[in-house]
Scaffold this motif. Structure first.
Motif, mmCIF file in Angstrom:
data_model
loop_
_atom_site.group_PDB
_atom_site.id
_atom_site.type_symbol
_atom_site.label_atom_id
_atom_site.label_comp_id
_atom_site.label_asym_id
_atom_site.label_seq_id
_atom_site.Cartn_x
_atom_site.Cartn_y
_atom_site.Cartn_z
ATOM 1 N N MET A 3 -0.370 5.508 3.305
ATOM 2 C CA MET A 3 -1.044 5.604 1.710
ATOM 3 C C MET A 3 -1.548 7.519 1.550
ATOM 4 O O MET A 3 -1.536 8.030 2.613
ATOM 5 N N LYS A 60 1.285 5.014 -1.924
ATOM 6 C CA LYS A 60 0.266 4.924 -3.308
ATOM 7 C C LYS A 60 -1.030 5.758 -3.000
ATOM 8 O O LYS A 60 -1.436 5.762 -1.551
ATOM 9 N N TRP A 65 0.871 -1.304 0.059
ATOM 10 C CA TRP A 65 -0.058 -0.137 -0.137
ATOM 11 C C TRP A 65 0.794 1.225 0.177
ATOM 12 O O TRP A 65 0.444 2.313 -0.269
#
Length: 186
Positions: free
Chosen positions: A130, A101, A98
């Motif tokens: 994230m 992103k 993750w």
């Protein structure tokens, strides 16, 4: 676009007789029309992840798919002022995949349109490193917003979807380039 961004749309609800496919299919039509993205779907109803987070071949395949993605959108309902348990399992099943992103949200539900679920998710995705996209698509009283063909003329959501995808593309491009130039230090 020569090298489109890989966007995985996660369909969070797994309940019987769920409304999720209507909302997800609407959003997928919009996302797939955007040349910036190569769009895939991870429907948690059809993604067997162990709730005890144990290592399984299915969980490994899921993590590989996440690792290959540049961006995510979670299509989430709101249950009892929160998001579905299946989505929490999906988030917790991976870790490094993750990181660095972006993720956007399409919420739906009763009067709040899923916004309480989305606000809780923002806290969770920050913890797993994230980037949460500011623009959110929401459908208050969602079942009243779509016709029998799964189309909607609900202007606020249509406008928000366009803005969210533009922001998601910007973050995705820049974070992909950054991850290539220098590994994320998390």
């Amino acid at each position: 676009m020569d090298n489109p961004l890989r966007l995985e749309v996660i369909v969070a609800s797994v309940r019987p007789e769920r409304f999720a496919p209507v909302v997800a299919d609407w959003f997928l039509r919009i996302a797939r029309a955007d040349a910036n993205f190569d769009v895939g779907v991870i429907d948690l109803l059809h993604t067997p992840l162990p709730t005890d987070l144990s290592a399984t071949p299915e969980a490994a395949a899921y993590r590989e798919r996440l690792a290959a993605a540049d961006a995510f959108v979670a299509v989430t309902s709101e249950y009892n002022h929160g998001y579905p348990a299946a989505l929490k399992t999906a988030l917790d099943t991976a870790k490094h995949e993750w990181r660095a992103k972006p993720i956007g949200f399409v919420g739906y539900g009763g009067l709040s349109g899923g916004l309480r679920a989305v606000e809780q998710l923002r806290q969770v995705v920050a913890e797993i490193h994230m980037v949460s996209i500011r623009e959110t698509v929401c459908f208050p009283e969602a079942k009243r917003k779509f016709n029998e063909n799964g189309a909607t003329d609900y202007g606020p959501a249509i406008d928000a979807a366009g803005r969210m995808l533009r922001q998601l593309a910007w973050w995705s491009r820049h974070l992909r380039a950054a991850r290539v130039a220098e590994p994320y230090p998390g």
